[in-house]
Design a protein around this motif. Structure first.
Motif, PDB file in Angstrom:
ATOM      1  N   GLU A 333       3.610  -3.698 -11.013  1.00  0.00           N
ATOM      2  CA  GLU A 333       3.421  -4.767 -10.167  1.00  0.00           C
ATOM      3  C   GLU A 333       4.173  -4.990  -8.952  1.00  0.00           C
ATOM      4  OE1 GLU A 333       1.638  -9.118 -10.871  1.00  0.00           O
ATOM      5  OE2 GLU A 333       3.101  -8.558 -11.770  1.00  0.00           O
ATOM      6  N   GLY A 334       5.468  -4.773  -9.379  1.00  0.00           N
ATOM      7  CA  GLY A 334       6.560  -5.046  -8.237  1.00  0.00           C
ATOM      8  C   GLY A 334       6.321  -4.148  -6.958  1.00  0.00           C
ATOM      9  N   ALA A 335       5.820  -2.945  -7.367  1.00  0.00           N
ATOM     10  CA  ALA A 335       5.728  -1.906  -6.097  1.00  0.00           C
ATOM     11  C   ALA A 335       4.651  -2.504  -5.427  1.00  0.00           C
ATOM     12  CB  ALA A 335       5.379  -0.517  -6.547  1.00  0.00           C
ATOM     13  N   LEU A 336       3.556  -2.927  -5.873  1.00  0.00           N
ATOM     14  CA  LEU A 336       2.476  -3.583  -5.272  1.00  0.00           C
ATOM     15  C   LEU A 336       2.804  -4.448  -4.309  1.00  0.00           C
ATOM     16  CD1 LEU A 336      -0.747  -3.668  -4.387  1.00  0.00           C
ATOM     17  CD2 LEU A 336      -1.112  -5.060  -6.503  1.00  0.00           C
ATOM     18  N   LEU A 337       3.303  -5.391  -4.993  1.00  0.00           N
ATOM     19  CA  LEU A 337       3.902  -6.721  -4.203  1.00  0.00           C
ATOM     20  C   LEU A 337       4.891  -6.439  -2.908  1.00  0.00           C
ATOM     21  CD1 LEU A 337       4.670  -8.936  -7.228  1.00  0.00           C
ATOM     22  CD2 LEU A 337       3.127  -9.383  -5.636  1.00  0.00           C
ATOM     23  N   GLN A 338       5.563  -5.373  -3.170  1.00  0.00           N
ATOM     24  CA  GLN A 338       6.492  -4.775  -2.104  1.00  0.00           C
ATOM     25  C   GLN A 338       5.453  -4.112  -0.997  1.00  0.00           C
ATOM     26  OE1 GLN A 338       9.625  -5.454  -2.037  1.00  0.00           O
ATOM     27  NE2 GLN A 338      10.753  -3.622  -0.794  1.00  0.00           N
ATOM     28  N   ARG A 344      10.388 -11.220  -2.268  1.00  0.00           N
ATOM     29  CA  ARG A 344      10.889 -11.899  -3.283  1.00  0.00           C
ATOM     30  C   ARG A 344      10.115 -11.832  -4.649  1.00  0.00           C
ATOM     31  NH1 ARG A 344       9.526 -16.859  -4.983  1.00  0.00           N
ATOM     32  NH2 ARG A 344       7.867 -17.429  -3.529  1.00  0.00           N
ATOM     33  N   GLU A 345       8.608 -11.985  -4.535  1.00  0.00           N
ATOM     34  CA  GLU A 345       7.911 -11.660  -5.759  1.00  0.00           C
ATOM     35  C   GLU A 345       8.034 -10.150  -6.260  1.00  0.00           C
ATOM     36  OE1 GLU A 345       6.901 -12.762  -2.884  1.00  0.00           O
ATOM     37  OE2 GLU A 345       6.034 -14.628  -3.182  1.00  0.00           O
ATOM     38  N   ALA A 346       8.329  -9.297  -5.377  1.00  0.00           N
ATOM     39  CA  ALA A 346       8.610  -8.008  -6.056  1.00  0.00           C
ATOM     40  C   ALA A 346      10.053  -7.878  -6.959  1.00  0.00           C
ATOM     41  CB  ALA A 346       8.563  -6.722  -5.076  1.00  0.00           C
ATOM     42  N   VAL A 347      10.913  -8.818  -6.336  1.00  0.00           N
ATOM     43  CA  VAL A 347      12.149  -8.936  -7.155  1.00  0.00           C
ATOM     44  C   VAL A 347      11.930  -9.547  -8.441  1.00  0.00           C
ATOM     45  CG1 VAL A 347      14.428 -10.069  -7.051  1.00  0.00           C
ATOM     46  CG2 VAL A 347      13.623  -8.915  -5.088  1.00  0.00           C
ATOM     47  N   VAL A 350      10.330  -6.954 -10.999  1.00  0.00           N
ATOM     48  CA  VAL A 350      11.572  -6.144 -11.445  1.00  0.00           C
ATOM     49  C   VAL A 350      12.280  -7.035 -12.464  1.00  0.00           C
ATOM     50  CG1 VAL A 350      13.173  -4.305 -10.830  1.00  0.00           C
ATOM     51  CG2 VAL A 350      10.954  -4.389  -9.528  1.00  0.00           C
ATOM     52  N   GLU A 351      12.690  -8.027 -12.128  1.00  0.00           N
ATOM     53  CA  GLU A 351      13.493  -8.593 -13.128  1.00  0.00           C
ATOM     54  C   GLU A 351      12.780  -8.893 -14.427  1.00  0.00           C
ATOM     55  OE1 GLU A 351      16.249 -11.338  -9.969  1.00  0.00           O
ATOM     56  OE2 GLU A 351      14.424 -12.169 -10.778  1.00  0.00           O
ATOM     57  N   ARG A 352      11.750  -8.908 -14.318  1.00  0.00           N
ATOM     58  CA  ARG A 352      10.929  -9.124 -15.578  1.00  0.00           C
ATOM     59  C   ARG A 352      10.916  -7.855 -16.460  1.00  0.00           C
ATOM     60  NH1 ARG A 352       7.377 -12.310 -12.257  1.00  0.00           N
ATOM     61  NH2 ARG A 352       5.925 -10.605 -12.215  1.00  0.00           N
ATOM     62  N   ALA A 353      10.749  -6.884 -15.624  1.00  0.00           N
ATOM     63  CA  ALA A 353      11.021  -5.300 -16.236  1.00  0.00           C
ATOM     64  C   ALA A 353      12.399  -5.279 -16.925  1.00  0.00           C
ATOM     65  CB  ALA A 353      10.518  -4.412 -15.240  1.00  0.00           C
ATOM     66  N   SER A 395       7.147   4.462  -4.267  1.00  0.00           N
ATOM     67  CA  SER A 395       5.985   5.161  -4.676  1.00  0.00           C
ATOM     68  C   SER A 395       6.661   6.076  -5.703  1.00  0.00           C
ATOM     69  CB  SER A 395       5.062   5.546  -4.040  1.00  0.00           C
ATOM     70  OG  SER A 395       4.638   4.646  -3.192  1.00  0.00           O
ATOM     71  N   THR A 396       7.625   6.901  -5.316  1.00  0.00           N
ATOM     72  CA  THR A 396       7.919   8.140  -6.242  1.00  0.00           C
ATOM     73  C   THR A 396       8.665   7.636  -7.400  1.00  0.00           C
ATOM     74  OG1 THR A 396       8.185   9.553  -4.126  1.00  0.00           O
ATOM     75  CG2 THR A 396       9.538  10.061  -6.428  1.00  0.00           C
ATOM     76  N   ALA A 397       9.534   6.436  -7.013  1.00  0.00           N
ATOM     77  CA  ALA A 397      10.405   5.783  -8.174  1.00  0.00           C
ATOM     78  C   ALA A 397       9.443   5.195  -9.172  1.00  0.00           C
ATOM     79  CB  ALA A 397      11.286   5.031  -7.634  1.00  0.00           C
ATOM     80  N   ILE A 398       8.307   4.586  -8.747  1.00  0.00           N
ATOM     81  CA  ILE A 398       7.618   3.970  -9.906  1.00  0.00           C
ATOM     82  C   ILE A 398       6.786   5.055 -10.545  1.00  0.00           C
ATOM     83  CG2 ILE A 398       5.088   2.589  -9.965  1.00  0.00           C
ATOM     84  CD1 ILE A 398       7.656   1.034  -9.643  1.00  0.00           C
ATOM     85  N   ARG A 399       6.599   6.218  -9.957  1.00  0.00           N
ATOM     86  CA  ARG A 399       6.010   7.337 -10.673  1.00  0.00           C
ATOM     87  C   ARG A 399       6.695   7.705 -11.749  1.00  0.00           C
ATOM     88  NH1 ARG A 399       3.555   8.798  -5.958  1.00  0.00           N
ATOM     89  NH2 ARG A 399       5.108  10.349  -5.480  1.00  0.00           N
TER      90      ARG A 399
END
Length: 404
Positions: A333-338, A344-347, A350-353, A395-399
Motif C-alpha cells: 500500500e505504501g508503494a501505491l501511496l508513494q 507522508r502516508e507512504a512513510v 511502511v512503518e506499520r509494515a 516497484s522493483t523493491a516492492i516485488r
C-alpha cells in the motif's frame, strides 16, 4: 463433538462416527482461521465419508510450535487406543504437522499434501513464502528438529513449488512421493477439482494406496483441470505469452465459474497491456467472491498497471484492513501511496509494515519515502510541485518483498 484437550494455543477436537475402528487425525493449513470457533481441517468431508476424526487446531499460524503439543498428542493417542487404523492428515502447514506428529499419535499412515520440512530460516534459508511468520515463531527443537516417523508418509506435491522442502524431508525419512508439476501449492486444490482427493484419503487410510498408479492417473487428468492449465499458463516465459493466453483461455472454458482460472487470465491480459479487459474480468471476480481480499489485491495491481492509481487506492485500503496482520501488504500500500505523491502516508504505511516484520527491505523503503516526504515538504514551501522519484526502483523493491 468433544474437546479432548484445550489450551490457549491448541485444541484436540473429537468427532467420532459409527465406525470407530478407523481414525484420521487432521491438522490445520495456513489461513484456515484463528481461534477455535470454526471447523477443523476436512471436518465436513470426513463426517460425510463416515470416518471418525480428531481435529488438531492451532490458535494461529504457528506451525504447531507449542510447548503443550506433547500433552495434546497424548490425548489424541489415548482416544484412538485399539483402533485398527490411525492416519495423520494435513495440507501445507498441516502436512508439516501430519509428518512430525505421526509417531506421537502412533499413526499407521500419514498423508501430507504439499508439506514443509520447516520454515525456520536457519534450516531452510531458501524458503521465502512465510518470512514474516518464520521470524516471529520460536522454533522448538522437540517439534522442529530431525524428523522421526515410523510410518512411510504419502506426500503429494508440486516439485516446482515444494521440491526443496520434500527433498529435505527425504533426507530424514523414507516417503512415497507423488510429484505433480504445475498443480501449485497446495496440491489439495488440484486433487479436489479432479475428483482424486476423496479416494486418495480413503485409500491412504485403508493401506491400499498405490502411489505409482495414483500418480499416473493424476497426471492423466491434467488436461481437464482448469486449475492445472491456469498454473501452467502463469509459468510460461515471456516469449511464450501467446501460448500462456491460450492455456488460460482454455482453463476458463473448462472452469467458467472458477475465480482462480479467471484470475490467471486477467493477470496475463494485464501483462499484455490489455488493461480494460483485465480490469473488467477482475471486477467480476471481486463481485463473485464477495470482495475476498486476495482478489482485491490483484484488482489493485491491475488498476496500478493501467495507471489508474486514484481508483486503486480505496480497494488497496480495503484489502489491507482485511489482512492487517500481513506486513508485506502495508509495504504494498505504501508503494501505491508513494505513486500518488502522498509521501507522508507512504512513510506511515511502511512503518506499520516494520512494526509487524522488521526486515531490512522495509527499512530501505522507509528511508527512501522519508527522503521524498522531506523533499516534498521543502518543494511545497518553495511553491513547487515535486513528482516522487525513483518509482521504478520502488516497484522493483516492492516485488521483492511481496509474499509469494
Amino acid at each position: 463433538m468433544i474437546d479432548l484437550f484445550r489450551s490457549e494455543s491448541v485444541v484436540v477436537r473429537s468427532m467420532p462416527t459409527k465406525d470407530v475402528s478407523r481414525w484420521i487425525v487432521t491438522f490445520d493449513n495456513y489461513g484456515i482461521g484463528h481461534g477455535f470457533d470454526r471447523p477443523g481441517f476436512g471436518q465436513e468431508f470426513l463426517r460425510q465419508s463416515g470416518v471418525s476424526a480428531l481435529h488438531v487446531m492451532g490458535c494461529q499460524e504457528d506451525w504447531y510450535q507449542y510447548p503443550e503439543m506433547a500433552e495434546a498428542m497424548a490425548a489424541a493417542r489415548a482416544a484412538t487406543v485399539g483402533a485398527d487404523r490411525v492416519m495423520t492428515y494435513g495440507s501445507s502447514m498441516g502436512g508439516y504437522a501430519a509428518i512430525r506428529f505421526a509417531d506421537a499419535v502412533r499413526a499407521h499412515a500419514v498423508l501430507a499434501l504439499s508439506p514443509q520440512y520447516s520454515i525456520d530460516p536457519q534450516k531452510m534459508p531458501s524458503e521465502t513464502r512465510w518470512l514474516q511468520d518464520s521470524h516471529r515463531i520460536t522454533w522448538l527443537p522437540e517439534v522442529d528438529g530431525r524428523i522421526i516417523c515410523r510410518a512411510r508418509p504419502v506426500v503429494v506435491f508440486d516439485p516446482l513449488e515444494d521440491g526443496h522442502q520434500v527433498t529435505r524431508i527425504q533426507r530424514d525419512i523414507d516417503i512415497r512421493q507423488v510429484a505433480l508439476p504445475y498443480v501449485s501449492h497446495p496440491a489439495t486444490t488440484y486433487l479436489a477439482e479432479t475428483g482424486l482427493l476423496k479416494p486418495l484419503v480413503l485409500q491412504a487410510l485403508s493401506g491400499d494406496f498405490e502411489h505409482i498408479a495414483f500418480g499416473r492417473e493424476a497426471r492423466r487428468r491434467r488436461g481437464a483441470s482448469s486449475f492445472y492449465l491456469s498454473n501452467l499458463a502463469m509459468r510460461q516465459p515471456a516469449h511464450r505469452r501467446g501460448l500462456a493466453l491460450d492455456l488460460a483461455q482454455r482453463a476458463v472454458k473448462i472452469g467458467p465459474s472458477s475465480p482462480l482460472a479467471s484470475l490467471a487470465l486477467a493477470r496475463l491480459l494485464s501483462a499484455e497491456g490489455r488493461h480494460d479487459d483485465a480490469i473488467k474480468r477482475l471486477e467480476g471476480i471481486v463481485t463473485s467472491t464477495k470482495r475476498a481480499p486476495v482478489y482485491l489485491i490483484s484488482y489493485v495491481d491491475a488498476l496500478v498497471a493501467a495507471g489508474r492509481f486514484d481508483e486503486a487506492r480505496p480497494y488497496a485500503r480495503e484489502a489491507v484492513e482485511a489482512l492487517s496482520h500481513q506486513a508485506h501488504l502495508h509495504a504494498w500500500e505504501g508503494a501505491l501511496l508513494q505513486r500518488l505523491g502522498e509521501a507522508r502516508e507512504a512513510v506511515e504505511a511502511v512503518e506499520r509494515a516494520i512494526a509487524l516484520d522488521p526486515r531490512p527491505q522495509y527499512f530501505q523503503l522507509l528511508e527512501t519515502y522519508r527522503d521524498d516526504a522531506e523533499a516534498n515538504a521543502l518543494s511545497q514551501r518553495n511553491g513547487a510541485v515535486r513528482v516522487p522519484r525513483m518509482l521504478a526502483r520502488l516497484s522493483t523493491a516492492i516485488r521483492g518483498v511481496r509474499k509469494a
